[in-house]
Design a protein around this motif. Structure first.
Motif, short mmCIF file in Angstrom:
data_model
loop_
_atom_site.label_atom_id
_atom_site.label_comp_id
_atom_site.label_asym_id
_atom_site.label_seq_id
_atom_site.Cartn_x
_atom_site.Cartn_y
_atom_site.Cartn_z
N SER A 197 0.82 -1.23 0.00
CA SER A 197 0.00 0.00 0.00
C SER A 197 0.85 1.27 0.00
O SER A 197 2.06 1.23 0.25
CB SER A 197 -0.89 0.00 1.25
N LYS A 248 -8.13 -2.28 -2.65
CA LYS A 248 -7.19 -1.16 -2.45
C LYS A 248 -6.94 -0.45 -3.78
O LYS A 248 -7.01 0.78 -3.87
CB LYS A 248 -5.89 -1.73 -1.87
N TYR A 282 -7.69 3.42 -4.75
CA TYR A 282 -6.65 4.33 -5.25
C TYR A 282 -7.09 5.02 -6.55
O TYR A 282 -6.79 6.19 -6.76
CB TYR A 282 -5.34 3.58 -5.47
N SER A 328 -14.56 -0.83 -5.51
CA SER A 328 -13.76 -0.92 -4.28
C SER A 328 -14.61 -1.50 -3.15
O SER A 328 -14.21 -2.42 -2.44
CB SER A 328 -13.22 0.46 -3.92
#
Ligand SMILES: NC(=O)c1ccc[n+]([C@@H]2O[C@H](COP(=O)([O-])OP(=O)(O)OC[C@H]3O[C@@H](n4cnc5c(N)ncnc54)[C@H](OP(=O)(O)O)[C@@H]3O)[C@@H](O)[C@H]2O)c1
Length: 291
Positions: free
Chosen positions: A67, A236, A240, A259
């Motif tokens: 991440s 994730k 983003y 997501s």
């Protein structure tokens, strides 16, 4: 030449397997040191207890971390004791937001570490077989200087310009490439909840243009196999995409929804599973409406 690998999970370990067949020495750093030790036993190489030490002793380090926060944390650990004695190179192969990529570049710059964005397309198999597709962002002179390193583990390398353009390109590709299992999950939920045979749906789709895509995910959805890309990481990636759009004050309806779909399956026990398994999760949910 020594190449350092930071993050020895699915991608880091398989790229290391690829690199172990080239004429380079390897060094490793991972949060759980035992995982790096197991990899070093398998492919050869030295395990480091600090990322700074690994950077100091390597010509280039390639970073595969989950991440934004992990990549920033490692950059801070490398930089917090000030300038390194010689210039070193940090290739960020993780999928991160453009904002985090620029932050990481600034943090590393303060310690004299050269930052190259190098996200990759392809998964465990492509990494092991040195067939990843690499997107590189840095100044062109640096790219020409290090191209031969990217080519060690890539089938094809694209020069994208300066950071964060490679991160943006990678997110744009994932935004499309990872959507289908979520769409298939929703179609199968609909069928299951209204009692329509899934096999009939599959038979009809055999005559349609998207049959190839359904076949690509069907067995990965229905059978438990080791993860090639974890469900929570797909969630994730979509978050983003959404935050990179929001940073430009643009709408992010689809990436927000996708997501949420991946993250809901993740918090309900599917996080560490291969991402097409979300289809199984949503099917189970639909089955409950019929019992
Ligand atoms: N898998 C794919 O198909 C794929 C393809 C393209 C790009 N990517 C991207 O590549 C990156 C890595 O993915 P992956 O699938 O290899 O993930 P992974 O299997 O979860 O591996 C991540 C590794 O990083 C280590 N780590 C996590 N946080 C750390 C920290 N703060 N400091 C040091 N080590 C840390 C983990 O250590 P522990 O052992 O302690 O957990 C783990 O070994 C992600 O950004 C992903 O989006 C993945």
């Amino acid at each position: 030449m020594q190449i350092g690998v930071i993050g020895t999970g699915i991608m880091g370990s398989n790229v290391s397997r690829c690199l172990s067949r080239k004429k380079v020495k390897l060094g490793f750093y991972n949060r759980t040191i035992s995982k790096a030790e197991m990899l070093a036993n398998e492919v050869g190489g030295k395990v480091y207890k600090s990322p700074r030490e690994l950077v100091e002793e390597s010509d280039v380090v390639i970073v595969f971390l989950p991440s934004d926060d992990d990549v920033r944390e490692i950059a801070i650990k490398i930089s917090e004791k000030g300038n390194l004695k010689e210039p070193h190179v940090f290739v960020n192969a993780s999928t991160v937001t453009p904002m985090a990529s620029l932050d990481t570049m600034r943090i590393l710059d303060s310690a004299g570490v050269r930052y190259i964005e190098g996200p990759v397309y392809g998964s465990a198999d492509e990494a092991r077989e040195c067939k990843l597709i690499s997107f590189i962002a840095c100044d062109k002179t640096t790219y020409d200087e290090y191209k031969s390193i990217f080519e060690l583990y890539s089938l094809k390398t694209y020069y994208v310009g300066t950071p964060p353009k490679a991160s943006v390109l990678k997110l744009a590709l994932n935004n499309l490439g990872l959507a289908f299992p979520a769409l298939l999950a929703e179609s199968l939920m609909l069928l299951e909840s209204w009692g329509v045979e899934l096999e009939l749906f599959k038979e009809v789709s055999e005559t349609l243009w998207f049959n190839e895509i359904i076949n690509r995910y069907w067995s990965r959805a229905m059978e438990e196999k080791p993860p090639r890309f974890k469900t929570w990481m797909v969630g994730k990636d979509y978050s983003y995409v959404a935050s990179a759009l929001k940073a430009k004050k643009l709408p992010s309806f689809l990436s927000d929804a996708l997501s949420a779909m991946y993250l809901m399956a993740s918090v309900n026990g599917y996080g560490e599973k291969d991402y097409p398994r979300i289809i199984k999760y949503y099917l189970e949910l639909a089955r409950k409406t019929r019992s």
